[in-house]
Design an enzyme around this catalytic site. Structure first.
Site, PDB file in Angstrom:
ATOM      1  N   GLY A  31       0.801  -1.197  -0.127  1.00  0.00           N
ATOM      2  CA  GLY A  31      -0.082   0.018   0.039  1.00  0.00           C
ATOM      3  C   GLY A  31       0.758   1.236   0.051  1.00  0.00           C
ATOM      4  O   GLY A  31       1.993   1.103  -0.369  1.00  0.00           O
ATOM      5  N   HIS A  37       4.234   1.857  -8.026  1.00  0.00           N
ATOM      6  CA  HIS A  37       3.401   0.761  -7.761  1.00  0.00           C
ATOM      7  C   HIS A  37       2.463   0.634  -9.213  1.00  0.00           C
ATOM      8  O   HIS A  37       1.957  -0.441  -9.780  1.00  0.00           O
ATOM      9  CB  HIS A  37       2.245   1.019  -6.859  1.00  0.00           C
ATOM     10  CG  HIS A  37       3.048   0.819  -5.530  1.00  0.00           C
ATOM     11  ND1 HIS A  37       3.114   1.955  -4.572  1.00  0.00           N
ATOM     12  CD2 HIS A  37       3.782  -0.392  -5.063  1.00  0.00           C
ATOM     13  CE1 HIS A  37       3.843   1.264  -3.565  1.00  0.00           C
ATOM     14  NE2 HIS A  37       4.047   0.251  -3.778  1.00  0.00           N
ATOM     15  N   ASP A 151      13.446  -2.697  -5.880  1.00  0.00           N
ATOM     16  CA  ASP A 151      13.817  -3.665  -4.616  1.00  0.00           C
ATOM     17  C   ASP A 151      14.453  -4.827  -5.551  1.00  0.00           C
ATOM     18  O   ASP A 151      13.635  -6.001  -5.616  1.00  0.00           O
ATOM     19  CB  ASP A 151      12.510  -4.085  -4.080  1.00  0.00           C
ATOM     20  CG  ASP A 151      12.032  -2.904  -3.372  1.00  0.00           C
ATOM     21  OD1 ASP A 151      12.698  -2.389  -2.712  1.00  0.00           O
ATOM     22  OD2 ASP A 151      10.974  -2.741  -3.298  1.00  0.00           O
ATOM     23  N   SER A 186       9.445   5.597  -3.242  1.00  0.00           N
ATOM     24  CA  SER A 186       9.321   4.701  -2.389  1.00  0.00           C
ATOM     25  C   SER A 186       8.286   5.106  -1.404  1.00  0.00           C
ATOM     26  O   SER A 186       8.252   6.330  -1.168  1.00  0.00           O
ATOM     27  CB  SER A 186      10.535   4.210  -1.679  1.00  0.00           C
ATOM     28  OG  SER A 186      10.441   3.621  -0.594  1.00  0.00           O
ATOM     29  N   SER A 187       7.280   4.405  -0.670  1.00  0.00           N
ATOM     30  CA  SER A 187       6.473   4.520   0.202  1.00  0.00           C
ATOM     31  C   SER A 187       7.034   5.154   1.370  1.00  0.00           C
ATOM     32  O   SER A 187       6.697   6.186   1.939  1.00  0.00           O
ATOM     33  CB  SER A 187       5.567   3.422   0.449  1.00  0.00           C
ATOM     34  OG  SER A 187       4.993   2.765  -0.540  1.00  0.00           O
TER      35      SER A 187
HETATM   36  O1  PAF Z   1       7.618  -4.896  -2.241  1.00  0.00           O
HETATM   37  C1  PAF Z   1       6.669  -4.930  -1.369  1.00  0.00           C
HETATM   38  O2  PAF Z   1       6.006  -4.034  -1.215  1.00  0.00           O
HETATM   39  C2  PAF Z   1       6.876  -6.260  -0.420  1.00  0.00           C
HETATM   40  O3  PAF Z   1       7.829  -6.629   0.068  1.00  0.00           O
HETATM   41  C3  PAF Z   1       5.812  -7.491  -0.911  1.00  0.00           C
HETATM   42  C4  PAF Z   1       6.563  -7.953  -1.969  1.00  0.00           C
HETATM   43  C5  PAF Z   1       4.447  -7.016  -1.251  1.00  0.00           C
HETATM   44  C6  PAF Z   1       5.673  -8.476   0.240  1.00  0.00           C
HETATM   45  O4  PAF Z   1       5.301  -7.890   1.362  1.00  0.00           O
END
Ligand code: PAF
Length: 274
Positions: A31, A37, A151, A186-187
């Site tokens: 989230g 995203h 990541d 990044s969040s």
């Molecule tokens: O990248 C992320 O946001 C998290 O590591 C994931 C892949 C949703 C797993 O919790």
């Protein structure tokens, strides 16, 4: 877009899509959505008929000293952004649904891929990530799942898990999305003060300087790393955690750099005036 709050309901949705012969792409997230995203959603829409996104802040991947309690939770805004971008199902399970026994007995271990770099500064992080990703894959049963290149060690660990444990899921990787100052979205960037943000951009500049030297023909990892380290050292308020050139699949350090290898790094920033 339909909100799906339980595992049972998610399984029902998946079964229904399968009956209709639809392909499923999955975008797992924690989230606090941003454009990074949403480009994963674009990629998912490109390859499948149904897009499932999950929003689950996974306690298993946070150490006791990390930010699980204060991790940004912005579900209403996430739902709006996801719907606008074309997500079909937003899966938002509770902690109790995912971990009914509080913590699992069996975990997925990342092996050597998760040992160094982020794995070394955040022990057990990748075990938590792989365990929840495995569970989510079993629940959503997607044809493909999309992860962000930001990541990169997580991507390598997930690919290794899928390969070694025979998950029938294709893994797609979407490029890093950067803000105009060069910092990867990044969040957690919302935690940064303006000063910390300015310090953080020095890491992006160091990684770009390493890439530029590679493009000019430098192939020794040690020389590229020295270029990056010189930019990070002795900066007040910035503590380098790691910086290295690695094989993007194994996450082992390389000596001679080839196309496809990756420069990876992390720094801690602090603003004493904040
Ligand atoms: O990248 C992320 O946001 C998290 O590591 C994931 C892949 C949703 C797993 O919790």
């Amino acid at each position: 877009m339909q909100l799906v709050e339980t595992i049972d309901e998610m399984r029902h949705v998946v079964a229904d899509a399968r009956t209709k012969g639809q392909s499923i792409a999955f975008v797992p997230t924690m989230g606090a959505l941003h454009e990074g995203h949403l480009t994963l959603v674009d990629e998912a829409k490109r390859v499948a008929e149904v897009v499932v996104m999950s929003v689950f802040v996974n306690p298993l991947q946070f150490s006791p000293t990390e930010d699980f309690a204060r991790y940004p939770r912005t579900l209403d805004e996430d739902a709006r952004l996801a719907a606008d971008r074309g997500v079909n199902f937003l899966f938002t399970p509770t902690k109790e649904d995912i971990y009914p026994e509080h913590a699992p007995v069996v975990y997925v271990h990342p092996g050597t891929v998760g040992k160094e770099w982020e794995g070394a500064v955040r022990p057990h992080h990748f075990e938590g990530v792989l365990t929840v990703v495995a569970k989510l894959f079993h629940i959503v049963m997607p044809d493909v799942a999309v992860f962000g290149q930001k990541d990169l060690q997580q991507v390598a660990a997930v690919k290794a898990m899928v390969r070694d444990l025979n998950f029938p899921v294709g893994i797609l990787v979407a490029p890093i999305v950067r803000d105009p100052d060069g910092m990867a979205m990044s969040s957690r960037n919302r935690y940064l003060s303006p000063k910390e943000r300015e310090l953080g951009t020095i890491l992006s500049k160091a990684l770009f300087a390493m890439r530029d030297a590679f493009m000019r023909g430098e192939r020794r990892a040690s020389a590229l790393e020295a270029i990056g380290w010189r930019m990070l050292e002795r900066v007040v308020g910035l503590t380098p955690r790691y910086l290295a050139v690695v094989n993007a699949d194994t996450f082992q350090r390389v000596n001679t750099v080839h196309h496809g290898d990756a420069a990876v790094g992390a720094v801690r920033v602090s603003d004493d005036s904040a």
